[in-house]
Design a protein around this motif. Structure first.
Motif, PDB file in Angstrom:
ATOM      1  N   ASN A  89       0.807  -1.224   0.000  1.00  0.00           N
ATOM      2  CA  ASN A  89       0.000   0.000   0.000  1.00  0.00           C
ATOM      3  C   ASN A  89       0.839   1.272   0.000  1.00  0.00           C
ATOM      4  O   ASN A  89       0.346   2.354   0.289  1.00  0.00           O
ATOM      5  N   THR A  90       2.119   1.132  -0.361  1.00  0.00           N
ATOM      6  CA  THR A  90       3.003   2.273  -0.538  1.00  0.00           C
ATOM      7  C   THR A  90       3.654   2.184  -1.909  1.00  0.00           C
ATOM      8  O   THR A  90       4.157   1.118  -2.287  1.00  0.00           O
ATOM      9  N   VAL A  91       3.634   3.269  -2.666  1.00  0.00           N
ATOM     10  CA  VAL A  91       4.354   3.295  -3.939  1.00  0.00           C
ATOM     11  C   VAL A  91       5.837   3.094  -3.644  1.00  0.00           C
ATOM     12  O   VAL A  91       6.414   3.828  -2.840  1.00  0.00           O
ATOM     13  N   PRO A  92       6.469   2.072  -4.238  1.00  0.00           N
ATOM     14  CA  PRO A  92       7.852   1.746  -3.867  1.00  0.00           C
ATOM     15  C   PRO A  92       8.847   2.822  -4.290  1.00  0.00           C
ATOM     16  O   PRO A  92       8.855   3.253  -5.450  1.00  0.00           O
ATOM     17  N   GLY A  93       9.677   3.221  -3.358  1.00  0.00           N
ATOM     18  CA  GLY A  93      10.655   4.269  -3.619  1.00  0.00           C
ATOM     19  C   GLY A  93      12.024   3.762  -4.003  1.00  0.00           C
ATOM     20  O   GLY A  93      12.894   4.551  -4.387  1.00  0.00           O
ATOM     21  N   TYR A  94      12.231   2.423  -3.917  1.00  0.00           N
ATOM     22  CA  TYR A  94      13.559   1.888  -4.225  1.00  0.00           C
ATOM     23  C   TYR A  94      13.434   0.485  -4.792  1.00  0.00           C
ATOM     24  O   TYR A  94      12.633  -0.323  -4.313  1.00  0.00           O
ATOM     25  N   GLU A 110      20.300   0.269  -9.505  1.00  0.00           N
ATOM     26  CA  GLU A 110      19.401   0.839  -8.507  1.00  0.00           C
ATOM     27  C   GLU A 110      18.444   1.811  -9.189  1.00  0.00           C
ATOM     28  O   GLU A 110      18.846   2.604 -10.040  1.00  0.00           O
ATOM     29  N   SER A 111      17.190   1.728  -8.791  1.00  0.00           N
ATOM     30  CA  SER A 111      16.160   2.617  -9.314  1.00  0.00           C
ATOM     31  C   SER A 111      15.494   3.318  -8.141  1.00  0.00           C
ATOM     32  O   SER A 111      15.126   2.676  -7.149  1.00  0.00           O
ATOM     33  N   TYR A 112      15.343   4.648  -8.260  1.00  0.00           N
ATOM     34  CA  TYR A 112      14.769   5.446  -7.180  1.00  0.00           C
ATOM     35  C   TYR A 112      13.452   6.077  -7.643  1.00  0.00           C
ATOM     36  O   TYR A 112      13.350   6.580  -8.760  1.00  0.00           O
ATOM     37  N   GLY A 113      12.466   6.028  -6.766  1.00  0.00           N
ATOM     38  CA  GLY A 113      11.182   6.648  -7.049  1.00  0.00           C
ATOM     39  C   GLY A 113      10.808   7.627  -5.963  1.00  0.00           C
ATOM     40  O   GLY A 113      11.671   8.187  -5.287  1.00  0.00           O
ATOM     41  N   MET A 114       9.521   7.823  -5.752  1.00  0.00           N
ATOM     42  CA  MET A 114       9.032   8.683  -4.678  1.00  0.00           C
ATOM     43  C   MET A 114       7.868   7.980  -4.001  1.00  0.00           C
ATOM     44  O   MET A 114       6.834   7.726  -4.625  1.00  0.00           O
ATOM     45  N   GLU A 115       8.064   7.642  -2.741  1.00  0.00           N
ATOM     46  CA  GLU A 115       7.029   6.934  -1.994  1.00  0.00           C
ATOM     47  C   GLU A 115       5.826   7.834  -1.727  1.00  0.00           C
ATOM     48  O   GLU A 115       5.972   9.024  -1.495  1.00  0.00           O
ATOM     49  N   GLU A 168      -0.956   8.408  -7.966  1.00  0.00           N
ATOM     50  CA  GLU A 168      -0.595   9.341  -9.036  1.00  0.00           C
ATOM     51  C   GLU A 168       0.451  10.353  -8.575  1.00  0.00           C
ATOM     52  O   GLU A 168       1.169  10.918  -9.401  1.00  0.00           O
ATOM     53  N   MET A 169       0.523  10.580  -7.272  1.00  0.00           N
ATOM     54  CA  MET A 169       1.460  11.563  -6.729  1.00  0.00           C
ATOM     55  C   MET A 169       2.837  10.978  -6.459  1.00  0.00           C
ATOM     56  O   MET A 169       3.753  11.696  -6.073  1.00  0.00           O
ATOM     57  N   GLY A 170       2.990   9.661  -6.638  1.00  0.00           N
ATOM     58  CA  GLY A 170       4.261   9.009  -6.390  1.00  0.00           C
ATOM     59  C   GLY A 170       4.966   8.636  -7.684  1.00  0.00           C
ATOM     60  O   GLY A 170       4.465   8.851  -8.787  1.00  0.00           O
ATOM     61  N   ILE A 171       6.152   8.063  -7.542  1.00  0.00           N
ATOM     62  CA  ILE A 171       6.922   7.542  -8.675  1.00  0.00           C
ATOM     63  C   ILE A 171       7.349   6.132  -8.312  1.00  0.00           C
ATOM     64  O   ILE A 171       8.091   5.925  -7.348  1.00  0.00           O
ATOM     65  N   ASN A 172       6.885   5.159  -9.070  1.00  0.00           N
ATOM     66  CA  ASN A 172       7.151   3.755  -8.775  1.00  0.00           C
ATOM     67  C   ASN A 172       8.538   3.371  -9.282  1.00  0.00           C
ATOM     68  O   ASN A 172       8.816   3.450 -10.483  1.00  0.00           O
ATOM     69  N   SER A 173       9.403   2.930  -8.378  1.00  0.00           N
ATOM     70  CA  SER A 173      10.784   2.602  -8.744  1.00  0.00           C
ATOM     71  C   SER A 173      10.915   1.251  -9.431  1.00  0.00           C
ATOM     72  O   SER A 173      11.923   0.986 -10.099  1.00  0.00           O
ATOM     73  N   TRP A 204       1.305  10.884   3.921  1.00  0.00           N
ATOM     74  CA  TRP A 204       1.160   9.489   4.356  1.00  0.00           C
ATOM     75  C   TRP A 204       2.128   8.584   3.597  1.00  0.00           C
ATOM     76  O   TRP A 204       2.222   8.622   2.377  1.00  0.00           O
ATOM     77  N   HIS A 205       2.849   7.771   4.336  1.00  0.00           N
ATOM     78  CA  HIS A 205       3.729   6.729   3.800  1.00  0.00           C
ATOM     79  C   HIS A 205       4.928   7.285   3.040  1.00  0.00           C
ATOM     80  O   HIS A 205       5.682   6.519   2.433  1.00  0.00           O
ATOM     81  N   ARG A 206       5.140   8.566   3.046  1.00  0.00           N
ATOM     82  CA  ARG A 206       6.288   9.138   2.351  1.00  0.00           C
ATOM     83  C   ARG A 206       7.477   9.266   3.280  1.00  0.00           C
ATOM     84  O   ARG A 206       7.334   9.299   4.499  1.00  0.00           O
ATOM     85  N   VAL A 207       8.671   9.369   2.679  1.00  0.00           N
ATOM     86  CA  VAL A 207       9.827   9.748   3.478  1.00  0.00           C
ATOM     87  C   VAL A 207       9.604  11.177   3.958  1.00  0.00           C
ATOM     88  O   VAL A 207       8.906  11.969   3.320  1.00  0.00           O
TER      89      VAL A 207
END
Length: 462
Positions: free
Chosen positions: A211-216, A256-261, A268-273, A433-436
């Motif tokens: 339930n969190t867009v993966p950041g890494y 390594e791939s980086y996104g935004m949790e 839609e507000m995140g970036i899936n790594s 929520w759920h973000r760094v």
């Protein structure tokens, strides 16, 4: 009724109470008798109950699954629902995630918004109602859970012991009030994809919870063409504006791939790594046989598609919006693959049909369904007394005339009858929520405390 002065007088206590609660790392762990989700979770629950007891409230622990704070003597009660369980913080924070540090009038820490800040706000709101001295028509309970982020086992336990409220609200949504909440599903698929080639994926892993867009996301590729892969990745990342890097190691390359949790209710507000990683492996033609089939399947059906179009499940309706799919977790150890998805689906969606279609597609591509957990949508007419009462409380404090909304949140309203999601995200406000670097603005914390006091008073006065 006006609670503004009483709550402002408690401002420093509200802040320090939240800071203390944030310091307790209440992530689910292996449980024991009386502590089903581990000691830290129990510590967080006990902290809130002790704080409430010192305020003069009756409190009760229900076998470590949940507890409640109670005020009033009537048989019927209004329920206010929150939770102390949090998602893991990861290691990419710019500030300590479990310190409750204040910077620029914001309290930083995992759980400040989801849901420890709103929980502390609701507790002090109840205290303000109690100290107003008004006789209540109904009892009030603040119910504190420990499994909201996963399977709602806490509320299943609660309903085995206690009757549900006649009405209430949960603090895991948006203001002004959520009148319709999308359905929620957590799905897991597993498959075996053995490799017998010199060039192989040693491991591929991304995401921590569905339930969190993966950041890494990280992959270790065993290959005899490391320089070529590094060069290709540099071009791919620049062309597609992905944040990716590679380093040559013994026997291969680590990518390594980086996104935004962000919370999957607003993916839609995140970036899936994970998606750029899959796309890159597909682009360079990595892997052979079954693993090549795995990469192709993930690229063709899940990569960069958050609305289920490639899977043929792109449902929507006019008032609750589109179905969304969060590709939340991938784990591949070189032979066995695990995929976890979080799906938020429209109120009118036939989700049983959706599940069967997904099962067929995954079965046809080497996977078997391992988990199928889902909860139906929630809907109240806008004219429902509960929605109108909560909206009135919000408007009394904010003077904002915003209308009730639809949300993709997965709140306790899924499992507790007669309950609507009410805050704590303000219109156009912080959705951390759920973000760094999760945080809550102190002024918003105080304002939501006042709103919750008015909401409690409205509901017990009906």
């Amino acid at each position: 009724m006006n609670f503004k002065k009483e709550i402002n007088d408690e401002r420093e206590k509200i802040i320090s109470s939240l800071q203390d609660l944030v310091k307790i790392i209440s992530i689910q762990q292996e449980g024991s008798e009386g502590m089903p989700f581990g000691k830290e979770m129990n510590d967080a629950l006990v902290y809130v109950l002790d704080l409430a007891e010192n305020m003069g409230f009756h409190v009760k622990m229900l076998d470590g699954y949940c507890g409640y704070v109670e005020y009033g003597e009537e048989d019927l009660y209004i329920g206010v629902f929150s939770h102390v369980d949090i998602c893991s913080a990861g290691d990419m924070w710019a500030v300590p995630p479990f310190e409750g540090r204040i910077i620029d009038n914001k309290i930083y820490g995992r759980g400040t918004m989801d849901n420890k800040g709103p929980l502390i706000a609701a507790l002090y709101a109840l205290k303000a109602v109690k100290e107003s001295g008004r006789k209540l028509n109904k009892k009030v309970r603040l119910i504190i859970g420990t499994d909201e982020e996963r399977y709602f086992k806490d509320m299943a336990h609660y309903l085995q012991i206690e009757k549900p409220p006649i009405a209430g609200f949960t603090l895991d949504g948006h203001f002004p009030v959520v009148y319709a909440e999308k359905g929620l599903a957590m799905l897991e698929y597993r498959g075996d994809f053995p490799q017998n080639d010199d060039e192989r994926i040693v491991y591929l892993k991304g995401g921590t919870v569905e339930n969190t867009v993966p950041g890494y996301c990280e992959a270790f590729l065993s290959t005899n063409r490391p320089e070529q892969i590094v060069t290709n990745l540099s071009k791919f990342a620049i062309e597609n504006r992905h944040n990716m890097s590679a380093r040559i190691v013994e026997n291969g390359v680590v990518i390594e791939s980086y996104g935004m949790e962000t919370h999957s209710m607003a993916l839609e507000m995140g970036i899936n790594s994970i998606c750029p990683m899959i796309s890159f492996l597909y682009r360079i033609g990595f892997g052979k046989g079954q693993v090549r089939g795995l990469i192709t399947f993930l690229n063709d059906y899940l990569g960069h598609d958050i609305y289920g179009e490639k899977l043929g499940v792109d449902y929507s309706d006019s008032f609750s919006g589109k179905l969304t799919i969060n590709f939340g977790i991938i784990e591949f150890d070189g032979e066995n693959a695990v995929i976890r998805l979080d799906i938020r689906y429209p109120v009118t969606c036939d989700f049983v049909e959706t599940l069967e279609r997904l099962k067929h597609i995954f079965d046809s591509n080497g996977f078997k369904e391992y988990e199928r957990s889902y909860w139906d949508p929630v809907y109240f007419p806008k004219e429902h007394f509960l929605i109108e009462a909560l909206l009135k409380a919000y408007r009394q404090v904010t003077k904002d005339k915003s209308e009730p909304i639809v949300s993709g949140s997965g709140s306790y309203s899924k499992v507790i009858p007669n309950v609507a999601a009410f805050g704590a995200i303000f219109p156009g406000g912080n959705q951390a929520w759920h973000r760094v670097n999760e945080y809550i603005e102190i002024d918003s914390l105080i304002k939501m405390t006042e709103i919750y006091a008015h909401a409690i008073y409205e509901l017990v006065s009906l």
